[in-house]
Design an enzyme around this catalytic site. Structure first.
Site, PDB file in Angstrom:
ATOM      1  N   MET A  91       0.839  -1.134   0.070  1.00 33.02           N
ATOM      2  CA  MET A  91       0.005   0.091  -0.009  1.00 33.02           C
ATOM      3  C   MET A  91       0.785   1.295   0.098  1.00 33.02           C
ATOM      4  SD  MET A  91      -2.630  -1.306  -0.277  1.00 33.02           S
ATOM      5  CE  MET A  91      -4.031  -2.687   0.109  1.00 33.02           C
ATOM      6  N   LEU A  94       6.114   3.611  -4.622  1.00 39.96           N
ATOM      7  CA  LEU A  94       7.444   3.407  -4.479  1.00 39.96           C
ATOM      8  C   LEU A  94       8.032   4.653  -5.640  1.00 39.96           C
ATOM      9  CD1 LEU A  94       8.234  -0.220  -4.757  1.00 39.96           C
ATOM     10  CD2 LEU A  94       8.658   1.380  -2.959  1.00 39.96           C
ATOM     11  N   ASN A 108       2.463  -5.360 -10.200  1.00 43.18           N
ATOM     12  CA  ASN A 108       1.398  -5.134  -9.037  1.00 43.18           C
ATOM     13  C   ASN A 108       0.061  -5.813  -9.584  1.00 43.18           C
ATOM     14  OD1 ASN A 108       0.258  -3.612  -6.957  1.00 43.18           O
ATOM     15  ND2 ASN A 108      -0.740  -2.469  -8.557  1.00 43.18           N
ATOM     16  N   HIS A 110      -3.843  -4.758  -9.002  1.00 44.90           N
ATOM     17  CA  HIS A 110      -4.713  -3.545  -8.793  1.00 44.90           C
ATOM     18  C   HIS A 110      -6.272  -4.428  -8.829  1.00 44.90           C
ATOM     19  CE1 HIS A 110      -6.365   0.084  -8.040  1.00 44.90           C
ATOM     20  NE2 HIS A 110      -7.091  -0.018  -9.129  1.00 44.90           N
TER      21      HIS A 110
END
Ligand code: GAR
Length: 208
Positions: A91, A94, A108, A110
């Site tokens: 969460m 970066l 990732n 999502h």
């Protein structure tokens, strides 16, 4: 064998899906070698421990800003000799010091169909609240590479579910996790580890 480092912040059901997929041979060409949590006490850390995977905690709250936090994460990724970094319910956004050095090496998950309900502020249940508030009839999840913009990297895989009348954010989240996230995330990781994802013109294509 590619070294897979999984970054987590919470419950870690996607981490569990990856662990189970590795155990059952669904992930080919890679091994989860380290789990890094941005939160102490995250249940994902228990899941790593139960499977004998080394884990580190780099608490987000101990760093004043995203850049200093990202530098600490970058140092850990380099120490772990990460070939692939998976954000599985991580969460924290970066900084580009990480996304540039690991370009097309960070994946990732999502919980929506990008480009809907994504970007800064859209995470966890908030995504499903927004989808229900809008009244969409399908939603799903997206597995994508991470670049310097939130949820804007090349899409690898997407899957859909129906949105039903009376759904709550929790019910929709569970349907998307069970039917899409826990299946497509391990699939994308396996494709990456077998060098089956090609990039052309900034877009990702799967070579089956
Ligand atoms: C998952 O639904 C994941 O897609 C989402 O948070 C949940 C984490 O669950 N990620 C984001 O919203 C990232 N923007 P988990 O910790 O049980 O895997």
């Amino acid at each position: 064998m590619k070294n897979i480092v999984v970054l987590v912040s919470g419950g870690g059901t996607n981490l569990q899906a990856l662990i189970d997929a590795e155990k059952s041979g669904i992930i080919k060409g890679g091994k989860i070698t380290c789990v890094i949590s941005s939160k102490e006490g995250a249940y994902a850390l228990e899941r790593a421990k139960n499977s004998g995977i080394p884990a580190r905690v780099i608490p987000r709250k101990e760093y004043p800003d995203s850049v200093s936090y990202s530098k600490a994460v970058l140092a850990a990724l380099n120490e772990e000799k990460a070939d692939l970094v998976v954000l599985a319910g991580f969460m924290t956004i970066l900084d580009e010091c990480v996304t540039k050095e690991y370009a097309y090496k960070i994946i990732n998950v999502h919980p929506a169909l990008i480009p809907s309900f994504c970007g800064e502020g859209y995470y966890g249940l908030k995504v499903h609240e927004a989808a229900l508030a809008y009244g969409v009839k399908v939603s799903g999840a997206t597995i994508h590479f991470v670049n310097e913009k939130a949820d804007a990297g090349a899409i690898i895989l997407q899957g859909t579910v129906s949105v039903e009348k009376g759904d709550t954010p929790e019910v929709l989240q569970k349907r998307i996790m069970e039917n899409v996230e826990w299946k497509l995330l391990p699939k994308a990781v396996s494709l990456f580890c077998q060098d089956k994802i090609e990039i052309a013109d900034g877009k990702a294509y799967v070579r089956e």
